[in-house]
Design an enzyme around this catalytic site. Structure first.
Site, PDB file in Angstrom:
ATOM      1  N   PHE A   1       4.344  -5.649  -7.025  1.00 52.01           N
ATOM      2  CA  PHE A   1       3.779  -5.051  -5.812  1.00 52.01           C
ATOM      3  C   PHE A   1       3.267  -3.633  -6.032  1.00 52.01           C
ATOM      4  O   PHE A   1       3.094  -2.874  -5.077  1.00 52.01           O
ATOM      5  CB  PHE A   1       4.837  -5.040  -4.703  1.00 52.01           C
ATOM      6  CG  PHE A   1       5.463  -6.387  -4.474  1.00 52.01           C
ATOM      7  CD1 PHE A   1       4.770  -7.381  -3.797  1.00 52.01           C
ATOM      8  CD2 PHE A   1       6.732  -6.684  -4.969  1.00 52.01           C
ATOM      9  CE1 PHE A   1       5.332  -8.636  -3.599  1.00 52.01           C
ATOM     10  CE2 PHE A   1       7.297  -7.934  -4.777  1.00 52.01           C
ATOM     11  CZ  PHE A   1       6.601  -8.917  -4.094  1.00 52.01           C
TER      12      PHE A   1
ATOM     13  N   GLY B   1     -11.025   3.406   8.982  1.00 51.32           N
ATOM     14  CA  GLY B   1     -12.061   4.038   8.171  1.00 51.32           C
ATOM     15  C   GLY B   1     -12.972   2.975   7.604  1.00 51.32           C
ATOM     16  O   GLY B   1     -13.292   1.999   8.284  1.00 51.32           O
TER      17      GLY B   1
ATOM     18  N   THR C   1      -0.862 -12.461  -9.897  1.00 46.96           N
ATOM     19  CA  THR C   1      -0.952 -13.045  -8.549  1.00 46.96           C
ATOM     20  C   THR C   1      -1.672 -14.383  -8.651  1.00 46.96           C
ATOM     21  O   THR C   1      -2.832 -14.425  -9.085  1.00 46.96           O
ATOM     22  CB  THR C   1      -1.727 -12.097  -7.621  1.00 46.96           C
ATOM     23  OG1 THR C   1      -1.047 -10.831  -7.625  1.00 46.96           O
ATOM     24  CG2 THR C   1      -1.790 -12.628  -6.204  1.00 46.96           C
TER      25      THR C   1
ATOM     26  N   PHE D   1      -0.521   2.185   6.839  1.00 45.71           N
ATOM     27  CA  PHE D   1      -1.601   1.193   6.756  1.00 45.71           C
ATOM     28  C   PHE D   1      -2.306   0.991   8.084  1.00 45.71           C
ATOM     29  O   PHE D   1      -2.844  -0.070   8.374  1.00 45.71           O
ATOM     30  CB  PHE D   1      -1.113  -0.132   6.147  1.00 45.71           C
ATOM     31  CG  PHE D   1      -1.236  -0.113   4.648  1.00 45.71           C
ATOM     32  CD1 PHE D   1      -0.463   0.736   3.898  1.00 45.71           C
ATOM     33  CD2 PHE D   1      -2.182  -0.894   3.997  1.00 45.71           C
ATOM     34  CE1 PHE D   1      -0.609   0.819   2.523  1.00 45.71           C
ATOM     35  CE2 PHE D   1      -2.341  -0.824   2.623  1.00 45.71           C
ATOM     36  CZ  PHE D   1      -1.549   0.038   1.883  1.00 45.71           C
TER      37      PHE D   1
ATOM     38  N   CYS E   1      -7.284  -5.962  -5.739  1.00 52.22           N
ATOM     39  CA  CYS E   1      -6.277  -6.901  -5.212  1.00 52.22           C
ATOM     40  C   CYS E   1      -6.591  -7.422  -3.817  1.00 52.22           C
ATOM     41  O   CYS E   1      -6.882  -8.603  -3.643  1.00 52.22           O
ATOM     42  CB  CYS E   1      -4.909  -6.242  -5.211  1.00 52.22           C
ATOM     43  SG  CYS E   1      -4.296  -5.973  -6.866  1.00 52.22           S
TER      44      CYS E   1
HETATM   45  C1  UDX Z   1      -2.392  -3.252  -3.106  1.00 47.76           C
HETATM   46  C2  UDX Z   1      -0.982  -3.463  -2.544  1.00 47.76           C
HETATM   47  O1  UDX Z   1      -0.613  -2.342  -1.741  1.00 47.76           O
HETATM   48  C3  UDX Z   1       0.014  -3.650  -3.676  1.00 47.76           C
HETATM   49  O2  UDX Z   1       1.314  -3.890  -3.156  1.00 47.76           O
HETATM   50  C4  UDX Z   1      -0.439  -4.819  -4.505  1.00 47.76           C
HETATM   51  O3  UDX Z   1       0.435  -5.011  -5.587  1.00 47.76           O
HETATM   52  C5  UDX Z   1      -1.858  -4.602  -5.023  1.00 47.76           C
HETATM   53  O4  UDX Z   1      -2.734  -4.350  -3.929  1.00 47.76           O
HETATM   54  P1  UDX Z   1      -3.721  -1.194  -4.176  1.00 47.76           P
HETATM   55  O5  UDX Z   1      -4.877  -2.128  -4.327  1.00 47.76           O
HETATM   56  O6  UDX Z   1      -3.344  -0.296  -5.301  1.00 47.76           O
HETATM   57  O7  UDX Z   1      -2.390  -2.036  -3.842  1.00 47.76           O
HETATM   58  O8  UDX Z   1      -4.049  -0.259  -2.943  1.00 47.76           O
HETATM   59  P2  UDX Z   1      -3.484   0.043  -1.474  1.00 47.76           P
HETATM   60  O9  UDX Z   1      -2.816   1.346  -1.469  1.00 47.76           O
HETATM   61  O10 UDX Z   1      -2.751  -1.117  -0.919  1.00 47.76           O
HETATM   62  O11 UDX Z   1      -4.872   0.212  -0.695  1.00 47.76           O
HETATM   63  C6  UDX Z   1      -5.796  -0.862  -0.626  1.00 47.76           C
HETATM   64  C7  UDX Z   1      -7.043  -0.451   0.098  1.00 47.76           C
HETATM   65  O12 UDX Z   1      -6.795  -0.305   1.483  1.00 47.76           O
HETATM   66  C8  UDX Z   1      -7.662   0.864  -0.367  1.00 47.76           C
HETATM   67  O13 UDX Z   1      -9.071   0.714  -0.468  1.00 47.76           O
HETATM   68  C9  UDX Z   1      -7.281   1.826   0.729  1.00 47.76           C
HETATM   69  O14 UDX Z   1      -8.209   2.883   0.840  1.00 47.76           O
HETATM   70  C10 UDX Z   1      -7.330   0.923   1.952  1.00 47.76           C
HETATM   71  N1  UDX Z   1      -6.490   1.397   3.075  1.00 47.76           N
HETATM   72  C11 UDX Z   1      -5.138   1.537   2.924  1.00 47.76           C
HETATM   73  C12 UDX Z   1      -7.080   1.667   4.309  1.00 47.76           C
HETATM   74  O15 UDX Z   1      -8.310   1.537   4.476  1.00 47.76           O
HETATM   75  N2  UDX Z   1      -6.290   2.072   5.339  1.00 47.76           N
HETATM   76  C13 UDX Z   1      -4.951   2.227   5.230  1.00 47.76           C
HETATM   77  O16 UDX Z   1      -4.303   2.596   6.210  1.00 47.76           O
HETATM   78  C14 UDX Z   1      -4.360   1.951   3.968  1.00 47.76           C
END
Ligand code: UDX
Length: 426
Positions: A141, A247, A115, A243, A254
């Site tokens: 992604f 919380g 990225t 998403f 990322c």
């Molecule tokens: C993210 C992107 O989703 C991915 O496409 C990109 O390539 C890298 O970054 P990742 O970091 O693995 O992936 O986690 P993700 O599932 O996106 O969650 C990110 C954070 O958001 C986590 O801490 C998760 O707990 C939080 N989250 C997610 C929330 O607090 N609420 C939600 O509804 C969803």
């Protein structure tokens, strides 16, 4: 594959699984040794099995020279937040491309997956082209915890190439033949758009999470319930429910650093105002961490000398990644306020211990809650979501539970004698 961290290790194993011959290159000797022995250096479901099954199609090395006969060179190194500001640190990307230059020649394709700030590919392309090779940008992604499935069956492929560079498109199609045959949509565009697809997607996801967390702040002062609100607005197909889990907010390697780097890049480009809202997205996210500490403080009538069981350390379930983990930050703030923290996590105790040695780490929930004054769930692992409140009550005198992920059903906890506090719910 230059770089065998999260992205590179998963990609190497997946490309080998698809039948390609892969050499993973990394400067870290211990990483190369572990991967070469079929072991990932981090927890990711399914990855060890793939590494073990890849046979001689997959090798790892510390020398780029071992990849000299490859036709396609992926750049999968990290772009962390720079030490002195919000911008991305591109030194690993620069070093990877410079290291590759001597082995490049006509017919070779360099594919950026890291990225990067928009404009980077254009700059790197000139260097790659000086060797008669070509460059493409193919953002990634994958989500941690689902990395193998996301890589083998991505929801879209994005190729950023120079206008009319059909040769690079054809080569990328060969690499991704299996996903394309399964009907994966493919978007071919210019460098800048390809780079922006990644940062825009992460900015949107972060904004969606902070939006619902802002609603949680409103719910907290009005008596509304943010989880029900999310269900109701999420039924609108234009909004969608995913998403929208309020919380403690987002963390990981990322989302936090990508929104900061994106904003910093916009400022450099003279359009900082366009992304000023990302500062608020970041601020809302950080406030939620303090809200959890404040709730515990309120329920216990002070934190000094109190013992708090912290359930969860990873930034999300099914991962041992503690980079910018909200869980770890809460644990740190609690100890800073004079509380004793006993912490547990199904996978992330070793990684957390390196960053925060002062916590009292335990192997089980039962040990973590014994002697605690309060319990806080900070990562929504299945094992925590499925805890039986009556059983927990028999392990501890604690009668306060803070559900920082809104992942528990309040009724049985209350019935078992606990004061239940979620975020944005009553
Ligand atoms: C993210 C992107 O989703 C991915 O496409 C990109 O390539 C890298 O970054 P990742 O970091 O693995 O992936 O986690 P993700 O599932 O996106 O969650 C990110 C954070 O958001 C986590 O801490 C998760 O707990 C939080 N989250 C997610 C929330 O607090 N609420 C939600 O509804 C969803």
């Amino acid at each position: 594959m230059i770089g065998c961290g999260y992205l590179g290790a998963v990609h190497s194993a997946c490309l080998a699984r698809l039948g390609h011959e892969v050499v993973g290159v990394d400067v870290d000797e211990s990483k190369v040794a572990a991967l070469g022995a079929g072991r990932a250096t981090f927890h990711e479901p399914g990855l060890d099995d793939l590494l073990a099954a890849s046979g001689d199609r997959l090798r790892f090395s510390t020398s780029v020279g071992d990849a000299a006969d490859a036709r396609v060179h992926f750049i999968a190194v990290g772009t962390p937040q720079s030490r002195d500001g919000a911008a991305a640190d591109l030194s690993h990307v620069e070093a990877a491309v410079d290291g590759l230059l001597p082995v490049l020649g006509p017919g070779h394709l360099v594919v950026g997956k890291s990225t990067v700030p928009v404009g980077t590919a254009q700059r790197l392309a000139e260097r790659v082209e000086s060797r008669g090779a070509r460059l493409a940008w193919n953002p990634e992604f994958l989500r941690e915890g689902f990395a193998v499935a996301d890589t083998l069956r991505p929801d879209r492929l994005v190729y950023g190439v120079r206008g009319g560079d059909d040769e690079s498109v054809a080569l990328l199609d060969e690499v991704h033949a299996s996903a394309l045959a399964a009907g994966t949509p493919r978007i071919v565009t210019d460098f800048a758009t390809a780079e922006l697809v990644k940062t825009a997607a992460n900015a949107f996801l972060a904004t969606k999470i902070s939006f619902i967390n802002a609603m949680a702040e409103i719910a907290e002062v009005t008596g509304a319930d943010v989880a029900t609100l999310a269900d109701a607005i999420g039924l609108d197909e234009r909004i969608g429910r995913r998403f929208l889990n309020a919380g403690i907010g987002f963390g990981g390697g990322c989302l936090p650093k990508d929104i900061r780097a994106f904003r910093a890049r916009a400022v450099e480009l003279g359009v900082g105002e366009s992304l000023a809202f990302l500062d608020h997205v970041d601020q809302i996210n950080r406030r939620r961490r303090q809200r959890v500490v404040d709730l515990l403080d309120f329920e216990l009538g002070g934190l000094r000398g109190r013992r708090i069981a912290v359930l969860g350390l990873a930034f999300k379930p099914d991962s041992d990644d503690v980079r910018d983990s909200p869980a770890l930050e809460v644990a740190r703030r609690l100890t800073d306020a004079g509380a004793f923290v006993s912490a547990t996590d199904p996978e992330a105790v070793p990684t957390a211990r390196r960053l925060l040695p002062q916590l009292d780490y335990t192997e089980s929930v039962r040990e973590a809650v014994a002697g605690a004054d309060a319990i806080v769930v900070v990562t929504e692992w299945k094992a925590f979501r499925e805890l039986d409140p009556r059983e927990v009550a028999s392990w501890t005198d604690a009668r306060v539970i803070v559900d920082a992920r809104n992942c528990l059903d309040p009724a049985p906890w209350r019935a078992a004698g606990f004061t239940y506090r979620g975020l944005g719910r009553h």
